[in-house]
Design an enzyme around this catalytic site. Structure first.
Site, PDB file in Angstrom:
ATOM      1  N   ALA A   1      34.412  67.067  59.477  1.00  0.00           N
ATOM      2  CA  ALA A   1      33.736  65.997  59.678  1.00  0.00           C
ATOM      3  C   ALA A   1      34.463  65.007  60.237  1.00  0.00           C
ATOM      4  O   ALA A   1      35.808  65.144  60.258  1.00  0.00           O
ATOM      5  CB  ALA A   1      32.720  65.275  58.704  1.00  0.00           C
ATOM      6  N   LYS A   2      33.881  63.935  60.643  1.00  0.00           N
ATOM      7  CA  LYS A   2      34.884  62.789  61.541  1.00  0.00           C
ATOM      8  C   LYS A   2      33.883  61.643  61.419  1.00  0.00           C
ATOM      9  O   LYS A   2      32.703  61.884  61.647  1.00  0.00           O
ATOM     10  CB  LYS A   2      35.431  63.201  62.619  1.00  0.00           C
ATOM     11  CG  LYS A   2      36.721  62.110  63.009  1.00  0.00           C
ATOM     12  CD  LYS A   2      38.032  62.689  62.269  1.00  0.00           C
ATOM     13  CE  LYS A   2      39.090  61.843  62.455  1.00  0.00           C
ATOM     14  NZ  LYS A   2      40.272  62.693  61.882  1.00  0.00           N
TER      15      LYS A   2
END
Ligand code: NAD
Length: 458
Positions: free
Chosen positions: A140-141
């Protein structure tokens, strides 16, 4: 994939490619020559390497589409009243790329150029990175398009808390665990944890990279730089670099750059040129990395260092050296400056610092490159340790953390090198191949993919 959807918080995903109108890829910011960055977007860079590896693995198009698109993309409005008395509207993003191997994991970036394209690219890079390092996470980011350098501490705190309020529904210690990235640090994580705790009770495992006083892990702050240096030690042997006395250039002197420079100095390396967003400096006799760190911690920019000449960012990259450590933003080494790079070895501390065109030029020049997707995994590895410690309410010593980090980084490196030799491909392609196979295997074992056409990592 593993996560039940939280209705109503997801960005529109109306495009025929599975992505919505908010996508600006290839993003215009990277086409601005004054930034010194590449003419390809971060997303194009990651997608290029993914496609190359997926081609070699002969992954069918339909399965490829699952792997290359995000599971969930959240975009939120963050209206915050600042000290000028006006309400400023920022955009916040959290992209969860793939959760087959475990909870989503990835940093949150505060930077004016943050947009969905960049966050999406970095989220997918995290999927492959956690798989290559073999820690039980997905990718994720997140990010907010604010400039913390232009904001007061109270203003940054307001933005951070408001963002957490808006995305907390898709987060959780078994769902998605943020961490620091460019423009965020342990203090930001403390605000995130506190804000999440107001709704859910004290939950240290909701973020990693926290201050030590708030159940952070010993060794986390230095972890990415330490991991870079562990791999520098490994790669130096292959690249024919003697580390004692080796001349090192570092681009970007934040968390990753300064820790890498300081830990490399312990091995006898000499920092001969270094930069930050405001400029670059050089001294062939050496720049004291500890003194420079002290200066930066006091809020003074790198070019203010006294015993060095000021140079342009282009001159920094062209500085004759043994080792170059990109530790700033993506796309900094590109088609038009790669041929000026003058080093034997690059260990990529930053994410996506080298464009595919630059990578080919560096290969022609015989520069040995340790790719980002493995080289800067130290941060997420010690984030994993922090999470494990938080879940157990138990703390390891710094020596324990560093030793375990070294073991994981060296195993990842050896595995990738073996694969590169076996397949006769560059390390980057070998690393992506391993990452893709591990994600596919997890997806198949969970029952997400029942397709016998996909290769197995076994
Ligand atoms: P940071 O905010 O602490 O530091 C970033 C540094 O880059 C600063 O010194 C900044 O001035 C400099 N910089 C920005 N624009 C620049 C430019 N145009 N030229 C030269 N320098 C410039 O961020 P960080 O956490 O050290 O992250 C650096 C890179 O490492 C990013 O690509 C990030 O995604 C990656 N990374 C960070 C971690 C982590 O644990 N912090 C982990 C993996 C990868």
């Amino acid at each position: 994939m593993s996560d039940e959807a939280t209705a109503g918080t997801e960005a529109e995903t109306a495009g025929s490619d599975g992505h919505g109108p908010a996508d600006k890829s290839p993003r215009e910011a990277n086409r601005d020559e004054t930034t010194g960055r590449a003419e390809v977007s971060n997303f194009e860079i990651v997608d290029h390497w993914f496609t190359l590896a997926a081609d070699r693995l002969e992954i069918p198009e339909d399965i490829r589409a699952v792997l290359s698109s995000s599971y969930r993309e959240v975009q939120v409005q963050i209206p915050v009243s600042l000290t000028d008395g006006k309400t400023h509207v920022f955009s916040g993003y959290r992209v969860q790329h793939n959760g087959a191997r475990g909870p989503y994991k990835g940093g949150i970036r505060f930077h004016p150029e943050v947009d969905l394209d960049e966050v999406r690219a970095l989220a997918s890079l995290m999927t492959w990175k956690t798989a290559i390092a073999n820690v039980p996470y997905g990718g994720a980011k997140g990010g907010i398009n604010c400039d913390p350098r232009e904001l007061g501490r109270g203003e940054v705190e307001k933005i951070a808390r408001s963002f957490m309020d808006k995305i907390e529904k898709v987060l959780g210690p078994t769902r998605d665990i943020p961490a620091p990235d460019v423009g965020t640090n342990a203090q930001t994580m403390a605000w995130f944890m506190d804000e999440y705790g107001k709704l859910h009770g004290h939950t240290p495992a909701i973020v990693t990279g926290k201050p030590i006083a708030l159940e952070g892990s010993y060794g986390r702050e230095a972890a990415t730089g330490r991991g870079v240096v562990y791999l520098l030690e490994k790669a130096a042997k292959t690249a024919g670099v003697k580390l004692n006395g080796a001349r090192v250039v570092v681009q970007g002197y934040g968390n990753v750059g300064s820790w890498t420079a300081r830990l490399a100095a312990e091995l006898g390396c000499k920092l001969v040129a270094v930069s930050d967003a405001s400029g670059a400096i050089r001294n062939a006799d050496g720049i004291d990395p500890e003194r420079l760190h002290q200066q930066v911690s006091e809020g003074r920019d790198v070019p203010e260092y006294e015993d060095a000449e000021q140079i342009s960012p282009d001159e920094l990259l062209a500085t004759d050296c043994d080792v170059l450590i990109p530790a700033a933003l993506g796309g900094m080494i590109h088609e038009t400056n790669a041929d000026r790079v003058s080093c034997k070895l690059i260990v990529e501390g930053a994410n996506s610092p080298t464009t595919p065109a630059a990578d080919a030029i560096l290969a022609d020049k015989g520069v040995f490159v340790v790719p980002d997707v493995m080289a800067n995994a130290g941060g997420v590895v010690v984030s994993y340790f922090e999470w494990v410690q938080n879940l157990q309410h138990f703390r390891w010593t710094e020596d324990e953390v560093n030793e375990r980090l070294g073991n994981i980084m060296r195993v990842a490196y050896d595995t990738v090198v073996d694969r590169a030799e076996k397949d006769d491909v560059p390390m980057r392609v070998a690393a992506y191949s391993i990452g893709i196979e591990r994600v596919l295997e997890a997806a198949r074992l969970r029952g997400y993919l029942t397709d016998e056409r996909v290769p197995s990592s076994g």
